[in-house]
Enzyme design. Structure first.
Site, PDB file in Angstrom:
ATOM      1  CE  LYS A 116      -0.187   0.269   5.032  1.00 21.93           C
ATOM      2  NZ  LYS A 116      -1.015   0.408   6.240  1.00 21.93           N
ATOM      3  NE  ARG A 154      -6.613   1.181  11.750  1.00 27.97           N
ATOM      4  CZ  ARG A 154      -5.361   0.948  11.404  1.00 27.97           C
ATOM      5  NH1 ARG A 154      -4.456   1.894  11.524  1.00 27.97           N
ATOM      6  NH2 ARG A 154      -4.987  -0.234  10.950  1.00 27.97           N
ATOM      7  CG  HIS A 160      -3.894  -3.978  12.230  1.00 28.68           C
ATOM      8  ND1 HIS A 160      -3.069  -4.550  11.295  1.00 28.68           N
ATOM      9  CD2 HIS A 160      -3.265  -2.857  12.655  1.00 28.68           C
ATOM     10  CE1 HIS A 160      -1.991  -3.809  11.146  1.00 28.68           C
ATOM     11  NE2 HIS A 160      -2.073  -2.777  11.973  1.00 28.68           N
ATOM     12  NE  ARG A 213      -2.920  -7.904   7.933  1.00 24.52           N
ATOM     13  CZ  ARG A 213      -3.501  -8.181   9.101  1.00 24.52           C
ATOM     14  NH1 ARG A 213      -4.098  -9.354   9.300  1.00 24.52           N
ATOM     15  NH2 ARG A 213      -3.491  -7.299  10.082  1.00 24.52           N
ATOM     16  CE1 TYR A 251      11.756  32.192   3.412  1.00 24.87           C
ATOM     17  CE2 TYR A 251      11.392  29.816   3.375  1.00 24.87           C
ATOM     18  CZ  TYR A 251      11.393  31.048   2.724  1.00 24.87           C
ATOM     19  OH  TYR A 251      11.040  31.111   1.410  1.00 24.87           O
ATOM     20  CB  CYS A 302      12.894  26.107   2.368  1.00 26.39           C
ATOM     21  SG  CYS A 302      14.016  27.129   3.348  1.00 26.39           S
ATOM     22  CG  ASP A 354      10.976  24.560  -3.498  1.00 23.73           C
ATOM     23  OD1 ASP A 354      10.143  23.700  -3.823  1.00 23.73           O
ATOM     24  OD2 ASP A 354      10.716  25.771  -3.375  1.00 23.73           O
TER      25      ASP A 354
END
Length: 372
Positions: A33, A131, A163, A219, A261, A308, A310
């Protein structure tokens, strides 16, 4: 010439699956997944199957259909299914589906009618995670309805599953309580006249530490990518992902210079700075600002200042550094580079999150160990 990349060692995935497969008497479902936990779903699935995985596990119907469209014929289970999906498309190509409520069961019955073949179901009981899964109170009604649908030829109940909450903490008493609830749920399955081929409960941690929970199928997820689900234990697994980039720019700045920053980092002395073209848009956690470890110019160093969108900056002191030098964020650790676990510690998270962040649109994946 590459700027940044995620390298995935498919032989490491094969080695990990072989190790996990040898540790259980049940069949093995390789969980692929979330785009193979950031490693690429299709290459990871094929490597896992090469190494003896019997099943593939995904969350969404789209993930399962992608596997089928790519020619993967192995058994596939999809378990995160919101209302209104075209489940008949999955039924038609033999995708197993998870059901945890009467509403979900009704949708799967309708899907079987549309597909013209029985839906293969894995009924999920909530043993304590609160869940997914039917509560213990709702479990008998779900079993009764599923047994009727199976008798009518509309579904085939292939599996029963649940689970764990605390499998990453071996010996936690909640695990034993959940196991007891699962056994009670299985007794109810038998009384309902159902005889599913697969009972499955063990995730990566339980696959590695609790053989009494293996039943017919395990699993493992993060473990097949070489990351340990249990803090402080390696289990002989080999991490498959390396994330790295090339230095874009270097500059010499005086002592007391603010970096990035907010100037949350100030150089203590005159320093060589390296600007690295990776940021939080590429998967680098912003909350590892001033703490994230890298390997650059032969040494471990730390991100200097805020990460940042990028890019980020590394203070290299007086060490020589040049544009084009390779910066390794994490890898298997065999050459002294940081690992995904090191980044998880720096960011206050888990190794799962670190690897699933990487390999997006701007950072290409490169595969080692690909087979024709």
């Amino acid at each position: 010439m590459w700027q940044s990349e995620v390298r995935v060692d498919l032989d490491a995935i094969r080695e990990n699956v072989t190790r996990l497969r040898a540790g259980t008497s049940g069949e093995l479902m390789a969980v692929v997944k979330a785009d193979g936990y950031g490693h690429g779903m299709l290459p990871s699935a094929r490597a896992a199957l090469d190494a003896g995985a019997d099943w593939l596990g995904v969350c969404t119907l789209d993930e399962a259909l992608t596997l089928r469209r790519a020619g993967v014929t192995a058994p596939v289970l999809a378990w995160l299914l919101a209302p209104g999906l075209p489940l008949h498309e999955g039924v038609a190509v033999g995708v197993d589906l998870a059901a945890a409520s009467l509403t979900q069961l009704d949708e799967m019955i309708e899907a079987s009618r549309q597909a013209g073949s029985p839906a293969r179901l894995h009924l999920k009981i909530d043993t304590g995670l609160a869940r997914g899964g039917a509560t213990v109170a709702d479990w008998p009604a779900l079993l009764e309805a599923a047994a009727k649908a199976q008798a009518d030829g509309l579904v085939e109940v292939v599996g029963v599953w649940s689970h764990f909450v605390y499998a990453d903490l071996p010996g936690h008493p909640t695990t034993d309580r959940q196991l007891a609830v699962f056994h009670e749920g299985l007794d109810m399955v038998e009384r309902a006249g159902l005889r599913p081929r697969y009972r499955h409960l063990a995730n990566s941690a339980a696959t590695l530490t609790r053989p009494d929970t293996h039943f017919d199928l395990v699993r493992p997820g993060v473990a097949i990518y070489g990351l340990s689900p249990v803090a402080g234990e390696r289990f002989g697994l080999r991490p498959a992902m390396t994330a790295r980039a090339r230095v874009m720019l270097t500059k010499r700045v005086p002592a007391g210079s603010g970096v990035s920053y907010g100037h949350t980092y100030l150089t203590e002395a005159d320093a060589n700075l390296a600007v690295v073209p990776l940021g939080y848009a590429d998967g680098v956690p912003r909350h590892a600002s001033n703490t994230g470890p890298v390997q650059l110019a032969g040494r471990r160093r730390t991100v200097s200042g805020r990460i940042c969108m990028d890019q980020f900056v590394v203070d290299c002191g007086d060490d020589p550094v040049a544009a084009g030098d390779v910066v390794t964020l994490f890898g298997p650790g065999t050459d002294g580079e940081p690992t995904a676990d090191d980044w998880a510690a720096a960011a206050g998270t888990i190794n799962y999150e670190i690897v699933t962040r990487f390999g997006g649109v701007r950072v290409p994946r490169v595969y080692d160990g690909e087979r024709p």
